[in-house]
Scaffold this motif. Structure first.
Motif, short mmCIF file in Angstrom:
data_model
loop_
_atom_site.label_atom_id
_atom_site.label_comp_id
_atom_site.label_asym_id
_atom_site.label_seq_id
_atom_site.Cartn_x
_atom_site.Cartn_y
_atom_site.Cartn_z
N HIS A 197 0.90 -90.63 6.00
CA HIS A 197 1.79 -89.48 6.16
C HIS A 197 3.14 -89.91 6.71
O HIS A 197 3.23 -90.64 7.68
CB HIS A 197 1.17 -88.45 7.10
CG HIS A 197 2.08 -87.29 7.37
ND1 HIS A 197 2.28 -86.28 6.46
CD2 HIS A 197 2.87 -87.01 8.42
CE1 HIS A 197 3.15 -85.42 6.95
NE2 HIS A 197 3.52 -85.83 8.15
N ASN A 219 6.96 -88.05 7.65
CA ASN A 219 7.72 -86.80 7.73
C ASN A 219 9.10 -87.05 7.10
O ASN A 219 9.92 -87.79 7.63
CB ASN A 219 7.84 -86.39 9.21
CG ASN A 219 8.56 -85.07 9.35
OD1 ASN A 219 9.58 -84.83 8.70
ND2 ASN A 219 8.04 -84.20 10.21
N THR A 225 11.70 -85.17 6.65
CA THR A 225 12.85 -84.70 7.42
C THR A 225 13.26 -85.75 8.44
O THR A 225 14.44 -86.12 8.54
CB THR A 225 12.50 -83.38 8.16
OG1 THR A 225 11.92 -82.48 7.23
CG2 THR A 225 13.73 -82.76 8.80
N ASP A 226 12.27 -86.25 9.18
CA ASP A 226 12.56 -87.27 10.19
C ASP A 226 13.10 -88.53 9.52
O ASP A 226 14.07 -89.13 9.99
CB ASP A 226 11.28 -87.63 10.97
CG ASP A 226 10.84 -86.49 11.87
OD1 ASP A 226 11.65 -85.56 12.08
OD2 ASP A 226 9.70 -86.53 12.35
N GLN A 261 7.75 -82.71 0.53
CA GLN A 261 6.72 -83.06 1.50
C GLN A 261 5.33 -82.76 0.95
O GLN A 261 4.42 -83.57 1.09
CB GLN A 261 6.97 -82.29 2.81
CG GLN A 261 6.04 -82.69 3.94
CD GLN A 261 6.42 -84.03 4.59
OE1 GLN A 261 7.53 -84.20 5.08
NE2 GLN A 261 5.52 -85.00 4.57
C1 LIG Z 1 8.78 -82.90 10.30
O1 LIG Z 1 9.47 -82.99 11.50
C2 LIG Z 1 10.27 -81.83 11.80
C3 LIG Z 1 11.02 -82.10 13.09
O2 LIG Z 1 11.59 -83.36 13.11
C4 LIG Z 1 9.38 -80.61 11.91
O3 LIG Z 1 10.19 -79.47 12.11
C5 LIG Z 1 8.57 -80.45 10.64
O4 LIG Z 1 7.68 -79.38 10.78
C6 LIG Z 1 7.81 -81.71 10.33
N1 LIG Z 1 7.16 -81.56 9.02
C7 LIG Z 1 5.91 -82.01 8.77
C8 LIG Z 1 5.38 -81.70 7.42
O5 LIG Z 1 5.24 -82.63 9.57
#
Ligand SMILES: *[C@@H]1O[C@H](CO)[C@@H](O)[C@H](O)[C@H]1NC(C)=O
Length: 202
Positions: A47, A49, A51-52, A77
């Motif tokens: 996994h 993330n 966004t990160d 995602q």
């Molecule tokens: C990814 O990280 C962001 C914050 O950095 C968070 O808001 C988001 O929910 C996360 N997404 C997942 C799918 O974990």
């Protein structure tokens, strides 16, 4: 982030070990080496993330803003996280690629058109940079779907070019991230209305 992943992996491994009956374990110890792979559990999907990753990886702030604004980040995602899925590959334009064409969203561009353009930046398969040299054909479908949203990939003397109806041919220059199921590659272009003569995206 890596610490967290390592911790999750450790927990998964412990759980898998506990789940194996004792009998199976002792049986396994006596089996010849060649037969043991059949007993090995499938690896847990990795996994990441997105966004990160995009906010930490480099100058992808504009791209990330568009992905969040159109909710395409969620589509990417879930494509990456789908159990048993084929993964996802993102062509990530740097901020300068958007700046060069005046951004991806000129006034008058509808929300669904911007979303379609953002979906053109991803292929529904895991494709690390090295695999572009050996694609079965030049046409690569994107998450936007349909023939008009496919990108055309050409490979010559180590240079990979990606073109579509919404961009001039631009190079894939380096790998940002590549661990199945997610690959992200830096792209010198973007799928933007300003980078081509078409009046509006599909
Ligand atoms: C990814 O990280 C962001 C914050 O950095 C968070 O808001 C988001 O929910 C996360 N997404 C997942 C799918 O974990």
């Amino acid at each position: 982030m890596e610490l967290k992943q390592a911790a999750v992996l450790a927990v998964v491994i412990v759980m898998l070990c506990l789940a194996l009956p004792r009998a199976a374990l002792s049986q396994r110890a006596r089996l010849p080496l060649a037969e043991t792979p059949a007993l090995a559990p499938a690896p847990a999907p990795h996994h990441v993330n997105l966004t990160d990753l995009l906010s930490l990886a480099g100058p992808y702030g504009t791209f990330l803003d568009y992905l969040v604004r159109t909710d395409v980040i969620r589509a990417l995602q879930s494509q990456a996280d789908a159990a048993g899925g084929q993964g996802v590959t993102v062509f990530a334009p740097e901020d300068s690629a958007f700046a060069a064409v005046g951004g991806a969203a000129p006034p008058g561009l509808a929300a669904d058109q911007l979303r379609a353009l953002m979906l053109c930046h991803a292929a529904p398969r895991y494709l690390p940079l090295a695999s572009f040299a050996a694609l079965p054909g030049p046409v690569l479908p994107t998450l936007a779907g349909g023939e008009r949203c496919a990108v055309h990939v050409t490979y010559a003397t180590g240079r990979i070019r990606v073109a579509s109806g919404w961009t001039r041919a631009a190079r894939l220059v380096s790998s940002v991230y590549a661990t199945p199921p997610f690959a992200c590659t830096r792209w010198t272009g973007c799928c933007c209305p300003g980078s081509c003569s078409r009046p509006s995206p599909p």
